[in-house]
Design a protein around this motif. Structure first.
Motif, short mmCIF file in Angstrom:
data_model
loop_
_atom_site.label_atom_id
_atom_site.label_comp_id
_atom_site.label_asym_id
_atom_site.label_seq_id
_atom_site.Cartn_x
_atom_site.Cartn_y
_atom_site.Cartn_z
N PHE A 85 8.12 18.02 -6.31
CA PHE A 85 7.39 18.45 -4.90
C PHE A 85 8.06 19.72 -4.47
O PHE A 85 7.91 20.09 -3.22
CB PHE A 85 8.28 17.43 -4.03
CG PHE A 85 8.17 15.80 -4.40
CD1 PHE A 85 6.80 15.33 -4.35
CD2 PHE A 85 9.21 14.98 -4.49
CE1 PHE A 85 6.74 14.04 -4.64
CE2 PHE A 85 8.99 13.86 -4.98
CZ PHE A 85 7.82 13.21 -5.12
N ALA A 86 8.01 20.65 -5.68
CA ALA A 86 8.34 21.98 -5.12
C ALA A 86 7.23 22.63 -4.50
O ALA A 86 7.37 23.23 -3.56
CB ALA A 86 8.64 22.91 -6.58
N GLN A 87 5.79 22.18 -4.88
CA GLN A 87 4.79 22.83 -4.07
C GLN A 87 4.45 22.15 -2.92
O GLN A 87 4.05 22.80 -1.80
CB GLN A 87 3.24 22.21 -5.03
CG GLN A 87 3.61 23.26 -6.41
CD GLN A 87 3.03 24.49 -6.34
OE1 GLN A 87 3.56 25.36 -5.65
NE2 GLN A 87 2.11 24.97 -7.14
N ILE A 92 4.31 16.51 -11.98
CA ILE A 92 3.95 17.85 -12.48
C ILE A 92 4.69 18.96 -11.96
O ILE A 92 4.95 19.97 -12.62
CB ILE A 92 2.58 17.93 -11.78
CG1 ILE A 92 1.39 16.95 -12.59
CG2 ILE A 92 1.76 19.60 -12.08
CD1 ILE A 92 -0.02 16.78 -12.01
N ASP A 93 5.19 18.84 -10.61
CA ASP A 93 5.95 20.04 -10.11
C ASP A 93 7.47 20.10 -10.93
O ASP A 93 7.96 21.39 -11.10
CB ASP A 93 6.19 19.41 -8.66
CG ASP A 93 5.09 20.07 -7.65
OD1 ASP A 93 3.98 20.54 -8.34
OD2 ASP A 93 5.18 19.85 -6.50
N VAL A 126 1.07 -1.29 -0.13
CA VAL A 126 -0.01 0.03 0.08
C VAL A 126 0.86 1.29 0.02
O VAL A 126 0.64 2.26 -0.79
CB VAL A 126 -1.00 -0.06 1.11
CG1 VAL A 126 -1.78 1.36 1.44
CG2 VAL A 126 -2.03 -0.96 1.27
N ALA A 127 1.75 1.31 0.66
CA ALA A 127 2.89 2.34 0.81
C ALA A 127 3.58 2.64 -0.53
O ALA A 127 3.58 3.90 -0.93
CB ALA A 127 3.98 2.06 1.92
N SER A 128 3.93 1.78 -1.17
CA SER A 128 4.51 1.55 -2.33
C SER A 128 3.58 2.12 -3.41
O SER A 128 3.98 3.06 -4.28
CB SER A 128 5.00 0.18 -2.79
OG SER A 128 6.04 -0.20 -2.08
N GLY A 129 2.44 1.61 -3.51
CA GLY A 129 1.25 2.43 -4.12
C GLY A 129 1.13 3.87 -4.30
O GLY A 129 1.19 4.56 -5.09
N THR A 130 1.03 4.12 -2.99
CA THR A 130 0.90 5.47 -2.72
C THR A 130 2.08 6.43 -3.00
O THR A 130 1.80 7.43 -3.61
CB THR A 130 0.70 5.79 -1.02
OG1 THR A 130 -0.32 5.08 -0.50
CG2 THR A 130 0.54 7.05 -0.56
N LEU A 131 3.29 5.90 -2.82
CA LEU A 131 4.57 6.63 -3.21
C LEU A 131 4.62 6.93 -4.73
O LEU A 131 5.06 7.63 -5.35
CB LEU A 131 5.66 5.80 -2.97
CG LEU A 131 6.00 6.25 -1.28
CD1 LEU A 131 7.26 5.13 -0.76
CD2 LEU A 131 6.44 7.56 -0.95
N ILE A 132 4.22 5.56 -5.37
CA ILE A 132 4.18 5.65 -6.95
C ILE A 132 3.29 6.76 -7.38
O ILE A 132 3.73 7.52 -8.22
CB ILE A 132 3.92 4.33 -7.54
CG1 ILE A 132 4.85 3.22 -7.15
CG2 ILE A 132 3.47 4.33 -9.03
CD1 ILE A 132 4.56 1.65 -7.56
N SER A 133 2.10 6.79 -6.60
CA SER A 133 1.03 7.63 -7.28
C SER A 133 1.64 9.01 -6.89
O SER A 133 1.51 10.30 -7.94
CB SER A 133 0.09 7.58 -6.35
OG SER A 133 -1.25 8.58 -6.92
N ILE A 134 2.09 9.48 -5.81
CA ILE A 134 2.65 10.71 -5.56
C ILE A 134 3.90 11.12 -6.39
O ILE A 134 3.88 12.23 -6.83
CB ILE A 134 3.12 10.80 -3.97
CG1 ILE A 134 1.88 10.65 -3.12
CG2 ILE A 134 3.69 12.18 -3.42
CD1 ILE A 134 2.10 10.46 -1.63
N ILE A 135 4.84 10.27 -6.49
CA ILE A 135 5.96 10.46 -7.36
C ILE A 135 5.63 10.84 -8.77
O ILE A 135 6.12 11.87 -9.50
CB ILE A 135 6.84 9.33 -7.18
CG1 ILE A 135 7.59 9.32 -5.88
CG2 ILE A 135 7.95 9.67 -8.28
CD1 ILE A 135 8.35 8.18 -5.71
N VAL A 136 4.88 10.13 -9.48
CA VAL A 136 4.42 10.26 -10.65
C VAL A 136 3.31 11.48 -10.99
O VAL A 136 3.97 12.38 -11.86
CB VAL A 136 3.53 9.05 -11.31
CG1 VAL A 136 2.93 9.28 -12.60
CG2 VAL A 136 4.35 7.89 -11.37
#
Length: 514
Positions: free
Chosen positions: A249-251, A240-241, A225-235
């Motif tokens: 992750f500038a924002q 986008i940032d 679950v943590a890996s999936g969350t990180l994948i989504s956040i990173i992608v």
């Protein structure tokens, strides 16, 4: 009469066999009412951090300075571009097909949000049924569908609520994964990661879910679950940032930095504020029943109890408290509260106690219905929206002035409805009229404001006279009235200041009225 009884019996039979379908239809009905009638916006954020930003980008104007500039003067503002970016794409599509009416576009936006919010009812019901029984699932479903606040808030552009379907979807995937499939846990993480991309604080709930899983020694599932969350956040967030700011992750970094240094800048309230908010929104004494039920489930339903508790504790500790912040956790609290409350009442043997509890629920549904109907169809911030719609009938007004000397804080004009992006002027309580006059007397005619908008009726004659010392040829044009519920909310609490707007036209700039 016989025919009516037959129809009622058939409805009861259908509901008995298909309760979720009936609940979904009821929830959809009220959300469609909100789509059609609940125009305007509820809070500052759902209009000015989403709609205004996206439309200004489509119009080729970075009006609120969210994008980087060649000279580097603009910096990240600390807001995710994911959710506002979706609206940018929608408005770009509208623009491409020639769909330009602001109110018309908002009907579509509200409809999409209404349909999206239906997932809260669906997954809330499924989660409750999985963890309890049909009686609890039915009650939780009705509350998620028809709690007085939910239909209206479902059609608003609030990140606090728009992220909830993803959180419940991810939670459902976790608890329904009977075979412990790795792909399902990974997908659940991706969903909760998308919720983070909409609202950063939703990570607190995701983290609480992960801690509960660790407590139950679900090591592999937690990692997935943590890996999936990180994948989504990173992608999405990181990607986008990086695309916009050339820095992943500038924002997020700016958001954390800003909130660390500006925690006390906005509404600072006591630590127990959200307890009062929850108790009020869920209508006492039923709210007390649900809170008691929530605490009863702490051990058996730790995967719901813990994320809600951490979320509420965090926001209670953080100085800046606004009621809508806690909305993200409310559906999960309702689910656990209903399950726990039914566990409590199932142990009650007293007939008298059961009658009292039943009477409390009757009282709740009466009060809830009395609030549900007007709140669902309310046109919020009507005067501010309609004043911009009124001005939009003029081709070119150069700019305009907002005169609100009774206030220190500006109530922003929603220029999305004006369909133009003027650098308007303001005259507030702390502003000096002499300084304002000197500046405006230096403006050439083509830069002078075409209209002056006087907010609120207090001392209006004197305020108009003062403005005539700056612009002597202003004439009364019209009054824009607030909506009925705006008036009611102002009567209940004067801080909800949505009163009349008096529009005066500067004849030197706009010679003729419409």
């Amino acid at each position: 009469m016989v025919t009516l009884n037959i129809v009622i019996e058939k409805i009861k039979a259908y509901y008995s066999d298909n309760p979720l379908n009936v609940i979904l239809l009821a929830g959809l009905f009220f959300r469609i009412l909100a789509v059609l009638f609940s125009r305007g916006y509820g809070w500052h954020d759902d209009q000015f951090l989403i709609i205004e930003i996206a439309q200004s980008w489509v119009d080729g104007i970075d009006y609120y300075l969210w994008l980087p500039t060649a000279d580097g003067t603009n910096v990240p503002e600390g807001f995710s571009f994911f959710y506002v970016g979706i609206h940018y794409l929608l408005f770009s599509l509208f623009d491409a097909v020639g769909f330009t009416d602001p109110q018309g576009k908002m009907y579509v936006i509200r409809l999409l949000h209404a349909l999206w919010s239906m997932l809260i009812i669906y997954f809330g019901y499924k989660i409750t049924l999985k963890l309890s029984n049909r009686k609890s699932a039915n009650l939780a479903g009705w509350l998620l569908a028809l709690l007085w606040l939910f239909p209206m808030i479902s059609v608003r552009n609030l990140v606090e609520y728009a992220s909830v379907p993803l959180l419940l979807w991810g939670l459902w995937k976790i608890i329904d994964n009977k075979e412990n499939k790795a792909s399902i846990f990974l997908w659940a993480g991706i969903l909760t990661g998308l919720a983070f991309n909409i609202r950063f604080q939703s990570l607190i709930i995701t983290g609480g879910i992960g801690l509960a899983m660790l407590f139950h020694k679900q090591w592999k599932a937690t990692i997935l679950v943590a890996s999936g969350t990180l994948i989504s956040i990173i992608v999405f967030q990181g990607g986008i940032d990086y695309f916009v700011w050339h820095s992943p992750f500038a924002q997020v970094i700016e958001y954390i930095n800003y909130n660390m240094h500006n925690a006390a800048k906005y509404i600072v309230s006591p630590w127990y504020t959200y307890i009062i908010v929850i108790a009020g929104v869920l209508v006492p004494p039923i709210s007390l029943f649900l809170i008691a039920g929530y605490f009863r489930t702490w051990k058996r339903l730790l995967i719901i109890f813990l994320p809600v508790m951490i979320f509420i504790v965090f926001h209670s500790y953080y100085p800046n408290k606004q009621e809508r912040f806690i909305i993200t956790a409310l559906p999960m609290l309702i689910i656990a509260g209903v399950i726990g409350w039914h566990e409590i009442t199932d142990r009650i043997k007293s007939v008298r106690s059961k009658k009292i509890i039943s009477g409390c629920w009757v009282f709740f549904w009466i009060i809830n219905t009395m609030a549900l109907v007007p709140i669902t169809v309310m046109y919020s911030k009507q005067a501010r929206v309609e004043s911009m719609c009124y001005l939009s009938q003029y081709d070119d007004i150069n700019n305009f002035v907002i005169e609100d000397v009774n206030q220190s804080v500006l109530r922003f004009p929603p220029q999305y409805y004006l369909q133009n992006w003027y650098n308007y002027q303001t005259l507030m309580r702390e502003d000096d009229i002499n300084t304002f006059r000197k500046y405006n007397q230096t403006l050439p005619l083509n830069e002078q404001p075409g209209f002056i908008l006087f907010y609120q009726p207090d001392n209006i004659d004197q305020r108009v006279a003062n403005m005539k010392t700056v612009y002597p040829n202003i004439v009364f044009e019209t009054i824009i009235e607030p909506g009925f519920m705006d008036k009611v909310l102002h009567w209940l609490n004067p801080i909800n200041d949505n009163q009349q707007i008096y529009i005066y036209r500067n004849v030197d700039v706009v010679n003729e009225g419409i």
